[in-house]
Design a protein around this motif. Structure first.
Motif, short mmCIF file in Angstrom:
data_model
loop_
_atom_site.label_atom_id
_atom_site.label_comp_id
_atom_site.label_asym_id
_atom_site.label_seq_id
_atom_site.Cartn_x
_atom_site.Cartn_y
_atom_site.Cartn_z
N GLU A 154 11.34 60.43 -8.75
CA GLU A 154 10.89 59.20 -9.43
C GLU A 154 10.82 58.03 -8.45
O GLU A 154 9.95 57.18 -8.54
N GLU A 155 11.77 58.02 -7.53
CA GLU A 155 11.83 56.90 -6.58
C GLU A 155 10.62 56.88 -5.65
O GLU A 155 10.05 55.82 -5.36
N VAL A 156 10.21 58.05 -5.18
CA VAL A 156 9.02 58.12 -4.32
C VAL A 156 7.79 57.64 -5.10
O VAL A 156 7.02 56.80 -4.62
N ALA A 157 7.63 58.16 -6.32
CA ALA A 157 6.45 57.78 -7.12
C ALA A 157 6.46 56.28 -7.42
O ALA A 157 5.42 55.61 -7.37
N TRP A 158 7.65 55.74 -7.67
CA TRP A 158 7.76 54.31 -7.96
C TRP A 158 7.32 53.48 -6.74
O TRP A 158 6.55 52.52 -6.85
N ALA A 159 7.84 53.88 -5.58
CA ALA A 159 7.50 53.13 -4.36
C ALA A 159 6.00 53.20 -4.05
O ALA A 159 5.39 52.21 -3.65
N VAL A 160 5.42 54.37 -4.25
CA VAL A 160 3.98 54.53 -4.00
C VAL A 160 3.20 53.60 -4.94
O VAL A 160 2.29 52.89 -4.52
N GLU A 161 3.59 53.58 -6.21
CA GLU A 161 2.86 52.74 -7.17
C GLU A 161 3.00 51.25 -6.84
O GLU A 161 2.03 50.51 -6.81
N LYS A 162 4.23 50.83 -6.57
CA LYS A 162 4.48 49.38 -6.44
C LYS A 162 4.04 48.81 -5.09
O LYS A 162 3.94 47.59 -4.95
N HIS A 163 3.80 49.66 -4.10
CA HIS A 163 3.44 49.11 -2.79
C HIS A 163 2.14 48.32 -2.87
O HIS A 163 1.94 47.36 -2.13
N ARG B 86 10.28 43.19 -7.00
CA ARG B 86 11.24 42.49 -6.11
C ARG B 86 12.66 42.58 -6.66
O ARG B 86 13.64 42.58 -5.90
N LYS B 87 12.77 42.66 -8.02
CA LYS B 87 14.11 42.68 -8.65
C LYS B 87 14.59 44.10 -8.94
O LYS B 87 15.68 44.29 -9.44
N HIS B 88 13.78 45.08 -8.64
CA HIS B 88 14.10 46.47 -9.00
C HIS B 88 15.13 47.06 -8.05
O HIS B 88 15.19 46.68 -6.88
N ARG B 89 15.90 48.03 -8.55
CA ARG B 89 16.94 48.62 -7.70
C ARG B 89 16.36 49.43 -6.54
O ARG B 89 17.05 49.67 -5.55
N TRP B 90 15.11 49.84 -6.65
CA TRP B 90 14.49 50.56 -5.54
C TRP B 90 13.62 49.67 -4.67
O TRP B 90 12.80 50.15 -3.88
N TYR B 91 13.78 48.36 -4.83
CA TYR B 91 12.94 47.43 -4.07
C TYR B 91 12.88 47.77 -2.59
O TYR B 91 11.81 47.81 -1.98
#
Ligand SMILES: [Fe+2]
Ligand SMILES: [Fe+2]
Length: 245
Positions: free
Chosen positions: A129-138, A179-184
């Motif tokens: 989930e963390e990889v997918a989140w980072a890919v989306e939010k970049h 910016r406020k997310h734990r995986w920021y």
């Protein structure tokens, strides 16, 4: 009788096969081109379905690296590999290396517009989930400077979009939430390794990432595109990008 994809690959042998442009590249067109192609249909002229001989043949069970080798454009391949190699050399963890390796994947052979979201959707069934989140939010975080980690607004974006460009409200909302997310920091480090300088003559062998992919990307045994995942059709679209339907 079982029909392998091999047998189904050339159902249109001996016919002229027309390729219609994708609608998203000709939004609001007047229909003239489509009417012209439709008028040419006949016993020996059909629309392309299946393997286009002008493209490299994909294996029956394609892996992630098969797409790197056989489908993605050179600029995207170099950029993804360079970003991942920078993260690897800097000693970042495999989550960050994977996020770098995949972050612009939809630019490879699918679509550029809203590429962070398309890229995340492509890989979400196969990564953490963390990889997918980072890919989306970049996509949004690239616009947000963070001097505390030495990340300024990209000079490349000034050139690409002009110095007056301001991201639309939905992207601004996304960047401030991220910016406020734990995986920021995962995504922020991705953006720090998301550089656009290409050294001529320097190539990185995709196989360098084989082990990291093996540990962090759940390759389906059926092959990407054929496992029934929520994004399988997107991988198939890259295998057969010229299919009429
Ligand atoms: Fe990107
Ligand atoms: Fe990028």
């Amino acid at each position: 009788m079982t029909q392998s994809r091999d047998k189904g690959a050339y159902p249109q042998a001996g016919k002229r096969r027309m390729i219609a442009p994708q609608p998203v590249t000709m939004v609001c067109n007047d229909g003239a081109l489509e009417r012209e192609l439709l008028a040419q249909m006949g016993p020996d002229t059909v629309f392309m379905m299946g393997d286009n001989p002008a493209l490299p043949r994909m294996p029956e069970r394609p892996t992630l690296l098969d797409f790197f080798h056989l489908r993605f454009g050179a600029i995207t391949v170099n950029h993804l590999l360079q970003s991942a190699k920078l993260a690897l050399d800097a000693g970042h963890n495999e989550t960050i290396v994977m996020a770098c390796l995949l972050h612009d994947i939809s630019n490879g052979a699918l679509i550029r517009t809203d590429h962070g979201y398309w890229s995340a959707q492509l890989v979400r069934p196969y990564v953490s989930e963390e990889v997918a989140w980072a890919v989306e939010k970049h996509q949004a975080l690239r616009f947000l400077p963070d001097e505390s980690v030495g990340y300024g607004y990209p000079e490349a974006y000034v050139k690409y979009f002009g110095e007056d460009y301001v991201p639309p409200p939905h992207i601004q909302r996304e960047m401030h939430e991220a910016r406020k997310h734990r995986w920021y920091m995962t995504c922020r480090i991705l953006t720090l390794n998301d550089v656009y300088s290409f050294q001529e003559g320097v190539t990185i062998d995709p196989e360098l990432f084989t082990d990291i992919i093996g540990r962090n990307f759940k390759q389906p045994v059926e092959g990407l595109g054929f496992d029934g995942s929520p994004s399988a059709h997107m991988w198939r679209t890259m295998i057969w990008p010229d299919n009429f339907l």
